[in-house]
Design a protein around this motif. Sequence first.
Motif, PDB file in Angstrom:
ATOM      1  N   ASP A 137      -0.538  29.807  -7.938  1.00  0.00           N
ATOM      2  CA  ASP A 137      -0.449  29.180  -6.626  1.00  0.00           C
ATOM      3  C   ASP A 137      -0.899  30.108  -5.506  1.00  0.00           C
ATOM      4  O   ASP A 137      -1.422  29.650  -4.482  1.00  0.00           O
ATOM      5  CB  ASP A 137       0.991  28.722  -6.365  1.00  0.00           C
ATOM      6  CG  ASP A 137       1.124  27.922  -5.085  1.00  0.00           C
ATOM      7  OD1 ASP A 137       0.444  26.890  -4.962  1.00  0.00           O
ATOM      8  OD2 ASP A 137       1.895  28.346  -4.201  1.00  0.00           O
ATOM      9  N   ASP A 138      -0.693  31.426  -5.657  1.00  0.00           N
ATOM     10  CA  ASP A 138      -1.053  32.340  -4.576  1.00  0.00           C
ATOM     11  C   ASP A 138      -2.503  32.812  -4.644  1.00  0.00           C
ATOM     12  O   ASP A 138      -2.929  33.639  -3.835  1.00  0.00           O
ATOM     13  CB  ASP A 138      -0.107  33.545  -4.543  1.00  0.00           C
ATOM     14  CG  ASP A 138      -0.125  34.349  -5.846  1.00  0.00           C
ATOM     15  OD1 ASP A 138      -0.770  33.894  -6.815  1.00  0.00           O
ATOM     16  OD2 ASP A 138       0.512  35.416  -5.879  1.00  0.00           O
ATOM     17  N   HIS A 139      -3.285  32.306  -5.598  1.00  0.00           N
ATOM     18  CA  HIS A 139      -4.713  32.612  -5.640  1.00  0.00           C
ATOM     19  C   HIS A 139      -5.454  31.767  -4.618  1.00  0.00           C
ATOM     20  O   HIS A 139      -4.987  30.702  -4.204  1.00  0.00           O
ATOM     21  CB  HIS A 139      -5.274  32.337  -7.034  1.00  0.00           C
ATOM     22  CG  HIS A 139      -4.832  33.341  -8.057  1.00  0.00           C
ATOM     23  ND1 HIS A 139      -5.255  33.312  -9.369  1.00  0.00           N
ATOM     24  CD2 HIS A 139      -4.007  34.420  -7.961  1.00  0.00           C
ATOM     25  CE1 HIS A 139      -4.706  34.321 -10.037  1.00  0.00           C
ATOM     26  NE2 HIS A 139      -3.945  35.005  -9.194  1.00  0.00           N
ATOM     27  N   ILE A 140      -6.643  32.246  -4.233  1.00  0.00           N
ATOM     28  CA  ILE A 140      -7.421  31.479  -3.258  1.00  0.00           C
ATOM     29  C   ILE A 140      -7.878  30.158  -3.853  1.00  0.00           C
ATOM     30  O   ILE A 140      -7.935  29.141  -3.167  1.00  0.00           O
ATOM     31  CB  ILE A 140      -8.614  32.295  -2.712  1.00  0.00           C
ATOM     32  CG1 ILE A 140      -9.261  31.534  -1.542  1.00  0.00           C
ATOM     33  CG2 ILE A 140      -9.629  32.597  -3.809  1.00  0.00           C
ATOM     34  CD1 ILE A 140     -10.272  32.347  -0.779  1.00  0.00           C
ATOM     35  N   GLY A 141      -8.213  30.118  -5.116  1.00  0.00           N
ATOM     36  CA  GLY A 141      -8.561  28.872  -5.778  1.00  0.00           C
ATOM     37  C   GLY A 141      -9.920  28.337  -5.387  1.00  0.00           C
ATOM     38  O   GLY A 141     -10.646  28.915  -4.560  1.00  0.00           O
ATOM     39  N   THR A 142     -10.286  27.231  -6.024  1.00  0.00           N
ATOM     40  CA  THR A 142     -11.568  26.581  -5.765  1.00  0.00           C
ATOM     41  C   THR A 142     -11.331  25.130  -5.355  1.00  0.00           C
ATOM     42  O   THR A 142     -10.395  24.474  -5.827  1.00  0.00           O
ATOM     43  CB  THR A 142     -12.477  26.609  -7.001  1.00  0.00           C
ATOM     44  OG1 THR A 142     -11.828  25.916  -8.080  1.00  0.00           O
ATOM     45  CG2 THR A 142     -12.788  28.036  -7.422  1.00  0.00           C
ATOM     46  N   PHE A 143     -12.182  24.654  -4.469  1.00  0.00           N
ATOM     47  CA  PHE A 143     -12.161  23.260  -4.044  1.00  0.00           C
ATOM     48  C   PHE A 143     -13.323  22.498  -4.676  1.00  0.00           C
ATOM     49  O   PHE A 143     -14.455  23.004  -4.748  1.00  0.00           O
ATOM     50  CB  PHE A 143     -12.324  23.151  -2.521  1.00  0.00           C
ATOM     51  CG  PHE A 143     -11.064  23.341  -1.732  1.00  0.00           C
ATOM     52  CD1 PHE A 143      -9.975  22.497  -1.916  1.00  0.00           C
ATOM     53  CD2 PHE A 143     -10.967  24.348  -0.784  1.00  0.00           C
ATOM     54  CE1 PHE A 143      -8.818  22.662  -1.180  1.00  0.00           C
ATOM     55  CE2 PHE A 143      -9.817  24.522  -0.039  1.00  0.00           C
ATOM     56  CZ  PHE A 143      -8.741  23.674  -0.237  1.00  0.00           C
ATOM     57  N   THR A 144     -13.032  21.291  -5.106  1.00  0.00           N
ATOM     58  CA  THR A 144     -14.063  20.290  -5.346  1.00  0.00           C
ATOM     59  C   THR A 144     -13.980  19.310  -4.185  1.00  0.00           C
ATOM     60  O   THR A 144     -12.880  18.824  -3.866  1.00  0.00           O
ATOM     61  CB  THR A 144     -13.836  19.549  -6.674  1.00  0.00           C
ATOM     62  OG1 THR A 144     -13.815  20.496  -7.737  1.00  0.00           O
ATOM     63  CG2 THR A 144     -14.942  18.541  -6.919  1.00  0.00           C
ATOM     64  N   VAL A 145     -15.106  19.043  -3.541  1.00  0.00           N
ATOM     65  CA  VAL A 145     -15.073  18.226  -2.314  1.00  0.00           C
ATOM     66  C   VAL A 145     -15.963  17.006  -2.460  1.00  0.00           C
ATOM     67  O   VAL A 145     -17.013  17.041  -3.108  1.00  0.00           O
ATOM     68  CB  VAL A 145     -15.518  19.050  -1.084  1.00  0.00           C
ATOM     69  CG1 VAL A 145     -14.637  20.271  -0.915  1.00  0.00           C
ATOM     70  CG2 VAL A 145     -16.967  19.466  -1.178  1.00  0.00           C
ATOM     71  N   GLU A 146     -15.511  15.926  -1.849  1.00  0.00           N
ATOM     72  CA  GLU A 146     -16.304  14.707  -1.727  1.00  0.00           C
ATOM     73  C   GLU A 146     -16.217  14.244  -0.283  1.00  0.00           C
ATOM     74  O   GLU A 146     -15.128  14.226   0.303  1.00  0.00           O
ATOM     75  CB  GLU A 146     -15.791  13.602  -2.657  1.00  0.00           C
ATOM     76  CG  GLU A 146     -15.956  13.890  -4.135  1.00  0.00           C
ATOM     77  CD  GLU A 146     -17.420  13.936  -4.570  1.00  0.00           C
ATOM     78  OE1 GLU A 146     -18.258  13.328  -3.871  1.00  0.00           O
ATOM     79  OE2 GLU A 146     -17.707  14.585  -5.587  1.00  0.00           O
ATOM     80  N   PRO A 147     -17.347  13.881   0.326  1.00  0.00           N
ATOM     81  CA  PRO A 147     -17.311  13.470   1.737  1.00  0.00           C
ATOM     82  C   PRO A 147     -16.612  12.127   1.925  1.00  0.00           C
ATOM     83  O   PRO A 147     -16.783  11.211   1.111  1.00  0.00           O
ATOM     84  CB  PRO A 147     -18.795  13.384   2.110  1.00  0.00           C
ATOM     85  CG  PRO A 147     -19.502  13.112   0.815  1.00  0.00           C
ATOM     86  CD  PRO A 147     -18.709  13.843  -0.237  1.00  0.00           C
ATOM     87  N   VAL A 148     -15.816  12.032   2.968  1.00  0.00           N
ATOM     88  CA  VAL A 148     -15.212  10.767   3.380  1.00  0.00           C
ATOM     89  C   VAL A 148     -15.945  10.237   4.609  1.00  0.00           C
ATOM     90  O   VAL A 148     -16.388   9.104   4.642  1.00  0.00           O
ATOM     91  CB  VAL A 148     -13.706  10.943   3.677  1.00  0.00           C
ATOM     92  CG1 VAL A 148     -13.099   9.644   4.214  1.00  0.00           C
ATOM     93  CG2 VAL A 148     -12.972  11.400   2.419  1.00  0.00           C
ATOM     94  N   ARG A 149     -16.083  11.099   5.642  1.00  0.00           N
ATOM     95  CA  ARG A 149     -16.906  10.745   6.793  1.00  0.00           C
ATOM     96  C   ARG A 149     -17.272  12.011   7.552  1.00  0.00           C
ATOM     97  O   ARG A 149     -16.510  12.971   7.597  1.00  0.00           O
ATOM     98  CB  ARG A 149     -16.229   9.746   7.722  1.00  0.00           C
ATOM     99  CG  ARG A 149     -14.934  10.195   8.368  1.00  0.00           C
ATOM    100  CD  ARG A 149     -14.331   9.050   9.180  1.00  0.00           C
ATOM    101  NE  ARG A 149     -13.053   9.387   9.764  1.00  0.00           N
ATOM    102  CZ  ARG A 149     -11.889   9.306   9.135  1.00  0.00           C
ATOM    103  NH1 ARG A 149     -11.854   8.909   7.875  1.00  0.00           N
ATOM    104  NH2 ARG A 149     -10.774   9.622   9.759  1.00  0.00           N
TER     105      ARG A 149
END
Length: 250
Positions: free
Chosen positions: A63-75
């Motif tokens: 939980d305290d790692h920066i981690g990675t995002f997967t993103v999808e545009p909404v607007r």
Amino acid sequence: MEWRDEGILLSTRPHGESSVIVDVLTPERGRHAGLVRGGASRRLAPVLQPGAQLDLTWRARLDDHIGTFTVEPVRSRMSLVMDNRLALAGLNSVMALLLFSLPEREAHPVLYQHTETLLDLMGAHDAWPLAYLRWEMLLLQELGFGLDLSACAVRGTGANDLSYVSPRTGRAVSRIGAGEWADRLLPLPPCMLGHGSAPDAEIAQGLRTTGHFLHNRVAAEQGHRPLPDARARFTDRFAKRIEKDNSGCS
């Protein structure tokens, strides 16, 4: 560890040749950073613009790692304000103040909802500066520096004739209560109390007052770091609009 939420993109910064680190604001996770692999690519770079509404999935081993995002545009919002220099300056000010003032991973769901509403107004309605002023008032409140506009700090009376704010305490002061100290107090225009039609000149007065507390309370809490330049650029551009409108009426 994994979670999914919708959020507002605050900023990006390069990481390596093709990735970016993003800061986002979400209703449940607050301000949160993470790596977007390929975020500098031709496919994702146009999506990852400040103010964008994104569908986010965050993953990390701990939980305290920066981690990675997967993103999808909404607007996208940047495309709606790009041709309006005042709205663009306002959007940039909101992003900069959130990055400056909010601690990471601390939820502010009410502030999040008002931020989303304000950003949507900027691309759709010319009357958004009043919403911006109220947003700064809410930001101060969420950070523990809210203004007390319920009664006169001197006379203890109700909301009649409240005209000033004490720069020291953030409490309202009536015109009678201010007396000879009026020139040492900050303005409290009717629009900050929810009264009247909120002309631009009143909103500018309100921004002077919220700016005082952003500088002397919020920035002081941050080790007296200077407020982001983006806010000054917004208030300067707003002042120019008022000047232009006044010259056009003369």
